[in-house]
Design a protein around this motif. Sequence first.
Motif, mmCIF file in Angstrom:
data_model
loop_
_atom_site.group_PDB
_atom_site.id
_atom_site.type_symbol
_atom_site.label_atom_id
_atom_site.label_comp_id
_atom_site.label_asym_id
_atom_site.label_seq_id
_atom_site.Cartn_x
_atom_site.Cartn_y
_atom_site.Cartn_z
ATOM 1 N N ALA B 116 -67.568 1.373 12.731
ATOM 2 C CA ALA B 116 -68.288 2.418 12.292
ATOM 3 C C ALA B 116 -69.231 2.242 11.113
ATOM 4 O O ALA B 116 -70.188 3.005 11.104
ATOM 5 C CB ALA B 116 -67.137 3.403 11.931
ATOM 6 N N HIS B 117 -68.834 1.154 10.471
ATOM 7 C CA HIS B 117 -69.839 0.997 9.310
ATOM 8 C C HIS B 117 -70.952 0.758 9.785
ATOM 9 O O HIS B 117 -72.212 0.736 9.176
ATOM 10 C CB HIS B 117 -69.133 -0.250 8.327
ATOM 11 N N ALA B 118 -71.127 -0.555 10.989
ATOM 12 C CA ALA B 118 -72.511 -0.841 11.249
ATOM 13 C C ALA B 118 -73.152 0.387 11.914
ATOM 14 O O ALA B 118 -74.346 0.625 11.616
ATOM 15 C CB ALA B 118 -72.196 -1.807 12.402
ATOM 16 N N VAL B 128 -74.413 -3.348 18.568
ATOM 17 C CA VAL B 128 -73.131 -3.554 18.281
ATOM 18 C C VAL B 128 -72.000 -3.825 19.363
ATOM 19 O O VAL B 128 -71.406 -4.760 19.351
ATOM 20 C CB VAL B 128 -72.436 -2.328 17.729
ATOM 21 N N MET B 129 -72.229 -3.328 20.435
ATOM 22 C CA MET B 129 -71.329 -3.166 21.659
ATOM 23 C C MET B 129 -71.758 -4.502 22.337
ATOM 24 O O MET B 129 -70.752 -5.212 22.858
ATOM 25 C CB MET B 129 -71.960 -2.273 22.900
ATOM 26 N N ALA B 130 -72.964 -5.058 22.292
ATOM 27 C CA ALA B 130 -73.134 -6.378 22.893
ATOM 28 C C ALA B 130 -72.369 -7.534 21.947
ATOM 29 O O ALA B 130 -72.101 -8.693 22.678
ATOM 30 C CB ALA B 130 -74.741 -6.616 22.835
ATOM 31 N N GLU B 131 -72.399 -7.269 20.845
ATOM 32 C CA GLU B 131 -71.573 -8.347 20.045
ATOM 33 C C GLU B 131 -70.152 -8.256 20.547
ATOM 34 O O GLU B 131 -69.528 -9.396 20.831
ATOM 35 C CB GLU B 131 -71.713 -7.587 18.401
ATOM 36 N N LEU B 149 -69.283 -7.989 12.045
ATOM 37 C CA LEU B 149 -70.335 -7.410 12.157
ATOM 38 C C LEU B 149 -71.270 -7.328 10.811
ATOM 39 O O LEU B 149 -70.847 -7.183 9.851
ATOM 40 C CB LEU B 149 -70.309 -6.023 12.475
ATOM 41 N N PHE B 150 -72.618 -7.997 10.979
ATOM 42 C CA PHE B 150 -73.465 -8.049 9.681
ATOM 43 C C PHE B 150 -74.633 -7.451 10.221
ATOM 44 O O PHE B 150 -75.203 -7.914 11.343
ATOM 45 C CB PHE B 150 -73.608 -9.749 9.213
ATOM 46 N N GLY B 155 -77.999 -3.072 4.944
ATOM 47 C CA GLY B 155 -76.986 -3.136 3.829
ATOM 48 C C GLY B 155 -75.554 -3.457 4.263
ATOM 49 O O GLY B 155 -74.823 -3.717 3.347
ATOM 50 N N LEU B 156 -75.373 -4.110 5.504
ATOM 51 C CA LEU B 156 -73.970 -4.497 5.726
ATOM 52 C C LEU B 156 -73.714 -5.820 5.718
ATOM 53 O O LEU B 156 -74.490 -6.653 6.403
ATOM 54 C CB LEU B 156 -73.572 -3.907 7.477
#
Lengths: 327, 376
Positions: B116-118, B128-131, B149-150, B155-156
Amino acid sequence: MPVMTYREALRSAMADEMERDDSVVVLGEDIGVYGGTHLVTDTLLDRFGPKRVIDTPIAEGGFTGAAIGMAMMGMRPIVEMMTWNFSFQAVDQILQNAAKVRYFSGGQAGVPLVIRGPNGGGVQLSAQHTHSLEGFYGHFPGLKVVSPVTPHDAKGMMLTAIRDPDPVIFLEAGALYGTKGEVPEGEFTVPFGKARVAREGTDVTLVGYGRQVNMLLRAADRLAEEEEPIAAEVIDLRSIRPFDTETLIASVRKTHRAVVVQEQWRWYSVASEVAAIIQEQAFDDLDAPVERVSGAEAPAPYARNLEIAAFPSEQDVIDAVHRALYR
Amino acid sequence: MATTKGQSRRRKTSSSDDGPVAASATTRSRRNAKSPSPAPSRNGSEAGALDSDAILDLFRKMTTIRFFEDAAQRGFRQGKIGGYLHLYSGQEAVATGFLSYYQEGDKIITAYRDHAHALLLGSHPNEVMAELYGKGTGLVKGKGGSMHLFDVENGLWGGYGIVGGHIPLGVGMAYALRYQGTDGIVQLSLGDGAIHNGAFHEAANLAGLWGREGMNPTLFILENNNYGMGTSVERATAMTDLSAKFDSYGIEHEDVDGMDLFAVLDVAERATQRVRETGAPYAIEAITYRIAPHGAADFLERYRTKEEIAEWRQRDPIGLAEARLLEAGVAEATLDEIKREAKAVVDEAVKFAEESPEPEIAELYTDVYAGDGVTG
C-alpha cells in the motif's frame, strides 16, 4: 616522514575527512566527552561539536541501525564499536540491513558507512570480550572487511573506508594502538583489495593480517637465523574482502609453500579460504600441503598462560614452516 | 517535550465518530475486548481541508489497494507469487490517511506489509505487481519481492523483512534530514508485533534523545492490528497499552481509530505538521485490523474466531468511507465507477506482471556493491 601512533593515524584520517566533508560524523559510546575508551576519537568533540561527534547510549543495535539510516540519506557516518565483541548486539543491523540494502532495493539505496574498533585478543579479557571476527564478517557479500597493521595503512585505509560507497568493517589491531610508524604527510589513500609484501623471501610464504603480521615478521627473522636459513616471504593481506588473490598466488608460485596464520578459530575461517584459493589456483606449484596456524578451538580463557596457549605463537609458526619444508 | 507521568496515564484518542473525551472513555474497553466500535455516526469531524474530489481520490486509492491485495492473494495461491506475501487488507485507511500528508523530501519507511505504501506514494501498480511476480520489470528489478519495495524518487525507502529491524534506520534517516538542513520528516510505520523487539526500544530512545535538540522529525505510526503473526497483543505483553511505551522515551503520542479514514486524516494532518515544525518525534497508535491472514499462507482461524473477523468486517475502512460518501450525497454510480476503474488498474497490473520477462541472470551479481563491485 612524520612518525605517529596507530591511534593517531586513525584519528588523523577521521579528522582530515571531517574537515573536508561535512557529511562525515562519528557515533559511539563515550567517544565525545570521554574522548573514546581507547582515545582514538580524543579531541574530535571539541573540534567538530556534538552534532558530528555523537555520544550514544550503550545500545549498539540502535545506534548502528541509526547510522545505516544516516548513510542511506547520504551522510558518511563512522560508528565506533568500543570493541568488536559488542557488534553482536548490532549484528542484525550490520548483516541484514547494511550489507543488503543496496541489493534488495535494486540499487536504489546505498550505505556508505564505516564501523571501526579494536578486534582480537591478547589482554586477558576472556571469553565474551575476545573475538577475531574477520571470517565472520568476511562471509557476507555486501560488506568490505579490512584489517590494517601499520599506522601507515591505518590512515590510508581509513580514508579509503570513509570515501567508500559501501559498508566497511574496519578491524583495528587493538593491541597496537600505541605502536609507532611512519605516515606520509597530507592526503594519501591505501586501496582495498591490495595485499602488501611485508618481507620478501623465496622458501615459504607466510600469510597473515592484523597484529599477526608483526609476529610473522619476528618468526621470519628467526627462520633466517637458523643453521640452514629459511627465507620466508611475509604477506600482509590488509583486506579480507575484497581479496588480493594475485599477490598471494604470485608468492606461492615463487616459494611453493604456504603457512596461513590467524588468531581466529580455524573452522570456517579466513585461513581455510586462503588455503582453498591456493590449492584451486596453484595446486601444481605446491610442494607441500598448505599449513594453517589458528587460535585454539575454545572460548578465549582468562589466565595468562592459557591465553598465551590459545593464540598462535612464533614457535607455532616456525613449527608449521618446518613441516611445510619437511624438516 | 517529555510527557509527564500524570499525562502518560491519560490517553487521547481521535475519532471522527466521537469527541476526543468520549473516545478516551471507550478506547481501552474496546481494545481489550478486541471488538470494533460501532459504525460511524453522521456527526463526524471534517476531514481536514480536503474537498470532495480529494476524498473521492482517497476512496479510489483504498479501493485500488484492496483489489491489488486480492489479486496478489490469487497470484500467490496460483503459485505465481513466491516467498512470503503480507497483505494490507483492512488497514488501508491508516497508510492512506498518513500518506495524504506526505510532502516531497519526506522519507517513508515500513516493514514488510508495504504494497500500500508503494501504491500510495505513486509507484506504478504494474511495477509493484511485477515485483511480486519476480519479474525484471519489478520495482526493485525482481531482487526484493513483496517485502522489499523501494521507490526512493517517490519517498519510499523500504520495505524490510525483519520485525523491528527497520526502526533504527528510520530514526537515523530523520537525524540526517535535520542535519542536512531540510524540513522533511520520516513517517516510520511499525506493527504491534515490533514494539516488543529490542530494536524498537533502542531506536525510540535515540529518537527521544535527539528530538530534544530538534534533530529527530520521526512520526512513528504504530499500526496495532492486534496480532503479531498469530499472537495477540494480550499474549505478547503484560502492558497492553502499546502507545504508552513511547512514554519511556519522552515521546508524546495519541491514538486514532485506524479503520476510519477521516479520523486518520485529522490526526495525520496535525501530527505531520507538528513533527515538521518541532523536529521532535511523535507517535500515533492506529487501532486497526487485518482482515487478511498475516501471510497469505497463514492459518488465520487457529488464533482468531470467525465471529471476530466478521465483527471487524463491519468496520471495514473502505465500507465506512463508502457509507460516509453516500451520506454526503455522492451518487452510488460514482463509487461503482471508481471501483470499476480501480479493478481495471489492478487487472492491467496483473497482465503486465504475467507478461513481463524474468530478470536477466546477470542481475544476480549487480547491486551487491556500488559500481562493478567486488566479491571475494
